[in-house]
Design an enzyme around this catalytic site. Structure first.
Site, PDB file in Angstrom:
ATOM      1  N   GLU A 194      17.025   9.697  44.860  1.00  0.00           N
ATOM      2  CA  GLU A 194      17.556   8.376  44.494  1.00  0.00           C
ATOM      3  C   GLU A 194      18.601   7.908  45.500  1.00  0.00           C
ATOM      4  O   GLU A 194      18.626   6.752  45.909  1.00  0.00           O
ATOM      5  CB  GLU A 194      18.155   8.423  43.079  1.00  0.00           C
ATOM      6  CG  GLU A 194      18.518   7.051  42.509  1.00  0.00           C
ATOM      7  CD  GLU A 194      19.941   6.588  42.825  1.00  0.00           C
ATOM      8  OE1 GLU A 194      20.280   5.449  42.465  1.00  0.00           O
ATOM      9  OE2 GLU A 194      20.724   7.350  43.447  1.00  0.00           O
ATOM     10  N   ASP A 217      22.047   6.190  34.423  1.00  0.00           N
ATOM     11  CA  ASP A 217      22.767   6.506  35.657  1.00  0.00           C
ATOM     12  C   ASP A 217      24.236   6.141  35.458  1.00  0.00           C
ATOM     13  O   ASP A 217      24.636   5.710  34.376  1.00  0.00           O
ATOM     14  CB  ASP A 217      22.147   5.731  36.835  1.00  0.00           C
ATOM     15  CG  ASP A 217      22.362   6.423  38.185  1.00  0.00           C
ATOM     16  OD1 ASP A 217      23.363   7.140  38.356  1.00  0.00           O
ATOM     17  OD2 ASP A 217      21.525   6.213  39.085  1.00  0.00           O
ATOM     18  N   HIS A 303      30.912   8.908  43.917  1.00  0.00           N
ATOM     19  CA  HIS A 303      30.638   9.368  45.294  1.00  0.00           C
ATOM     20  C   HIS A 303      31.841  10.049  45.949  1.00  0.00           C
ATOM     21  O   HIS A 303      31.989  10.029  47.159  1.00  0.00           O
ATOM     22  CB  HIS A 303      30.083   8.237  46.171  1.00  0.00           C
ATOM     23  CG  HIS A 303      28.656   7.910  45.842  1.00  0.00           C
ATOM     24  ND1 HIS A 303      27.776   7.361  46.742  1.00  0.00           N
ATOM     25  CD2 HIS A 303      27.945   8.078  44.699  1.00  0.00           C
ATOM     26  CE1 HIS A 303      26.592   7.204  46.164  1.00  0.00           C
ATOM     27  NE2 HIS A 303      26.676   7.616  44.921  1.00  0.00           N
TER      28      HIS A 303
HETATM   29 CO    CO Z   1      25.007   7.587  43.540  1.00  0.00          CO
HETATM   30 ZN    ZN Z   2      23.231   7.616  40.653  1.00  0.00          ZN
END
Ligand code: CO
Ligand code: ZN
Length: 333
Positions: A194, A217, A303
């Site tokens: 992804e 998600d 992230h």
């Molecule tokens: Co991501």
């Molecule tokens: Zn993700």
């Protein structure tokens, strides 16, 4: 549920190297699904058939197994490794960090001489695995590293690397464990790649040919100092996506999810995300188009090696899915 979240977030699984995560999930869901298969890219496609026949339709639920990582591009004569990012990795999050390779080799991230007040570009950074030459280096060009960071729980928060999107995987595993009745044939897909372009979702959506598709998600939040003005906060419920930079969620499906949440008293928030998208984008434009939406888990510090979620939002996502599969939907326009 905390144990599976710990296990999944601590597991190694950058894009293209999701095998260990997949094995963990296969083992966990085996008692609850009718069949599981792995496709050519490595997607895990699990099926749970509708309790009453015939099924109302095929519902695809997807969460991605991969996490962002670093791929070795060059090893110099002293054994230092240069790398490229796999997915959205920011240099600011790397310095002094620890990474781990699939074979268990650990590395630390160092930096060339650099001006302290400037953010270094990626090519000024390197991984040091303790080797002194390419010959004795335990990893090779093309090997992929993931962040190494232990999970912790504190108050209602869960923190770990790769909450994006192991928390989505954990939601689907917990959902499968709890689901008693479904009027849909459920295709629960744990996707690969992804973070580097939704590739696992592209091919698995083609194979499943769903009538409706939902990704689980993460999304970012607007609740920390100087954050983007965004109406999503940790602990205020599962986020039902309206729009992100890749897609507009199907309005009928979004309305249906909102109604379900309201009827069941499940806390939810509406999400408009400036940057980023999910597997739902790929599923939505599969074949002739599929009504698609997203249940998002609000996540701070996405992230980075320490992504924070709130367990109440996670449980709300599981609850909403349980309600969703028990009743028919009228999608309208
Ligand atoms: Co991501
Ligand atoms: Zn993700």
């Amino acid at each position: 549920m905390e144990e599976i979240v710990r296990e999944l977030t601590e597991a190694y699984g950058p894009s293209g190297a999701e095998g260990k995560v997949r094995e963990l999930i296969q083992e966990r869901i085996a008692p609850y699904v009718d069949e599981q298969r792995v496709d050519a890219l490595g997607n895990l496609i699990a099926c749970k058939r509708a309790g009453a026949s015939p099924a109302v339709g095929r519902l695809m639920l997807a969460a991605h197994m991969d996490e962002i990582g670093l791929i070795v591009s060059y090893i110099d004569e002293k054994g230092f490794l240069r790398f490229h990012p796999m997915g959205g990795v920011f240099p600011l999050t790397l310095l002094g960090g620890r990474v781990v390779f699939e074979n268990g080799t650990m590395g630390v991230i160092g930096i060339e001489r650099w001006q302290e007040d400037k953010i270094p570009p990626m090519d000024k950074l390197f991984i040091d695995v303790g080797a002194t030459s390419p010959a004795e280096c335990p990893v090779k060009v093309g090997d992929i590293a993931g962040f190494h960071r232990p999970f912790f729980a504190q108050g209602t928060r869960w923190v770990g690397k790769a909450m994006d999107d192991r928390i989505g995987c954990a939601v689907l595993v917990e959902f499968l464990r709890q689901v008693k009745e479904t009027i849909y044939d459920l295709y629960v897909v744990f996707t690969v790649q992804e973070e580097i372009g939704l590739r696992g979702a592209m091919v698995s959506a083609f194979a499943v040919e769903p009538d409706v598709a939902i990704a689980v998600d993460i999304t970012t939040t607007g609740d920390y100092p100087e954050s983007d003005k965004m109406a999503v906060e940790l602990g205020k419920g599962v986020a039902i996506k309206v729009k992100d930079s890749g897609m507009i969620a199907h309005p009928g499906l979004r309305r249906h999810l909102v109604q379900l949440a309201e009827k069941a008293g499940i806390p939810y928030q509406l999400e408009v995300l400036r940057r980023g998208t999910t597997d739902a984008y790929a599923m939505q434009v599969s074949r002739e188009g599929v009504p698609a939406g997203v249940l998002s888990i609000p996540t701070r510090y996405a992230h980075t090696p320490s992504e924070m979620v709130d367990q109440r939002d996670v449980r709300a996502a599981v609850d909403l899915l349980l309600h969703l599969v028990a009743q028919p939907m009228e999608l309208g326009g």
